[in-house]
Enzyme design. Sequence first.
Site, mmCIF file in Angstrom:
data_model
loop_
_atom_site.group_PDB
_atom_site.id
_atom_site.type_symbol
_atom_site.label_atom_id
_atom_site.label_comp_id
_atom_site.label_asym_id
_atom_site.label_seq_id
_atom_site.Cartn_x
_atom_site.Cartn_y
_atom_site.Cartn_z
ATOM 1 N N SER A 45 -3.367 -3.503 -0.860
ATOM 2 C CA SER A 45 -2.277 -4.225 -0.215
ATOM 3 C C SER A 45 -2.780 -5.580 0.272
ATOM 4 O O SER A 45 -3.804 -5.649 0.961
ATOM 5 C CB SER A 45 -1.762 -3.401 0.970
ATOM 6 O OG SER A 45 -0.777 -4.119 1.671
ATOM 7 N N ALA A 46 -2.060 -6.656 -0.087
ATOM 8 C CA ALA A 46 -2.577 -8.011 0.158
ATOM 9 C C ALA A 46 -2.699 -8.367 1.639
ATOM 10 O O ALA A 46 -3.603 -9.100 2.031
ATOM 11 C CB ALA A 46 -1.687 -9.037 -0.550
ATOM 12 N N GLY A 70 0.806 -1.215 0.000
ATOM 13 C CA GLY A 70 0.000 0.000 0.000
ATOM 14 C C GLY A 70 0.838 1.263 0.000
ATOM 15 O O GLY A 70 0.534 2.225 -0.710
ATOM 16 N N SER A 71 1.876 1.291 0.794
ATOM 17 C CA SER A 71 2.702 2.502 0.895
ATOM 18 C C SER A 71 3.345 2.838 -0.449
ATOM 19 O O SER A 71 3.340 3.995 -0.882
ATOM 20 C CB SER A 71 3.781 2.342 1.962
ATOM 21 O OG SER A 71 3.191 2.144 3.219
ATOM 22 N N CYS A 78 0.531 2.920 13.136
ATOM 23 C CA CYS A 78 1.630 3.661 12.538
ATOM 24 C C CYS A 78 2.033 4.855 13.404
ATOM 25 O O CYS A 78 3.156 5.313 13.346
ATOM 26 C CB CYS A 78 1.241 4.153 11.153
ATOM 27 S SG CYS A 78 0.556 2.859 10.152
ATOM 28 N N GLN A 111 -7.976 -0.371 2.991
ATOM 29 C CA GLN A 111 -8.872 -0.899 4.032
ATOM 30 C C GLN A 111 -10.206 -1.382 3.478
ATOM 31 O O GLN A 111 -11.014 -1.939 4.218
ATOM 32 C CB GLN A 111 -9.139 0.177 5.092
ATOM 33 C CG GLN A 111 -7.961 0.492 5.984
ATOM 34 C CD GLN A 111 -7.597 -0.643 6.941
ATOM 35 O OE1 GLN A 111 -8.422 -1.475 7.282
ATOM 36 N NE2 GLN A 111 -6.345 -0.664 7.365
ATOM 37 N N ASN A 136 -8.641 3.832 8.049
ATOM 38 C CA ASN A 136 -8.065 2.717 8.790
ATOM 39 C C ASN A 136 -8.269 2.814 10.296
ATOM 40 O O ASN A 136 -8.168 1.829 11.001
ATOM 41 C CB ASN A 136 -6.575 2.596 8.468
ATOM 42 C CG ASN A 136 -5.857 3.922 8.523
ATOM 43 O OD1 ASN A 136 -6.202 4.853 7.804
ATOM 44 N ND2 ASN A 136 -4.863 4.031 9.382
#
Length: 394
Positions: free
Chosen positions: A199-200, A70-71, A325, A179, A151
Amino acid sequence: MKVYLDNSATTALDKEVLEQMIPYFTDTFGNPSSLHNYGRKALKAVDESREIIAKCIGAKANEIYFTSGGSESDNWALKGVVKASKQKKKHIITSCIEHPAIMDTLAYLEEKENVSVTYLPVDKGGRVNVKDIEDSITDDTILVSVMFANNEMGAIQPIAEIGKICKEEGILFHTDAVQAMDSQNIDVNELNIDLLSMSAHKFHGPKGIGVLYIRSGVKIDRLIHGGHQERRMRAGTTDTPLIVGMAKALEIAVRDRAENNARISSLRDDFVKRVLDEIPFVYLNGGMEHRLPNNANLSFAYIEGESILINLDLAGVAVSSGSACSSGSLEPSHVILALGVKEELAHSSIRFSLGKDTTQEEMDYTFDVLKASVERLRQMSPLFNMEKGTGSYV
Ligand SMILES: *Cc1c(COP(=O)(O)O)cnc(C)c1O
């Protein structure tokens, strides 16, 4: 008892997914770029995975680009669009509740690339106002980036309406859908999405693999330079097992979506109701209407979120305070503050994020442990004792 209620931070790898991946670590280890048989076998698996993922969001296979997660997808979307834009002045519209992968990248672009950014506020329910987007658009606006769902407090944004405006105005629309992939039906054409990050590991796939969907025709620069992988757009040896795992995980998520959503949201609703009814001075952050089915974010007045987290952890229950985070810092979450929640209450917020394996028994246990922890911690809280829990401090 061990209870994992931090599925927004990451999810457990699905056993079915792992089984699908294993042969690509061992037998079919070839480099998909190689011309020999080993390579061709791996390439076939990558091509099939790309087709599966494209189909899940109504895209074409050649619009799916594999990234490290994702990032990277968020970084690529923002930096890539800015770099490719020929406009002299560049303006981007976003929300003030984005993930750090967006926030930090935009701060960088403001500083280094002279990009101007409008950060839109959200209402008490955590949603941006579509009218605000319309009003913020200028001749210089090159991109709108608004996350699909938050998120921390799970607010689902008015993506269809935003997409419609962007299409009408001829402005690119990116959404961080990391998300949302598990629970939301997403069709990039219906929603007029030009760029989408996923993102997996947020939907029971492996960590270290993601996708940036790029609508054909969108002008975007490369982020990673090197070899010819991903149609020359993203260099690096193609990671066959992770890609195969991601496709399988998304396929399962889409297959079981309706069933999981119904079950998970019912568990979540009961839990929230019980907490609000039976524990005093508790506040729900964000609204219930447009909310991810697995998210509950609650503030427990008079107590630090971290203290609750540690108490729950000792009892085997894993939750998150604010965002994973931003934990480690003493700043309250920018997302909870954006809801208009006071700083003290933002400090006492806890995120419970349920998953497809969560059971009623686990939620009952969590409630019992939570109630006892909150009572114990409040007994030790000078503020609580001073006010005798009158609630006047909130
Ligand atoms: C987890 C998350 C990311 C980052 O994804 P990674 O694959 O961990 O880099 C980005 N955006 C949102 C909304 C997230 O929840």
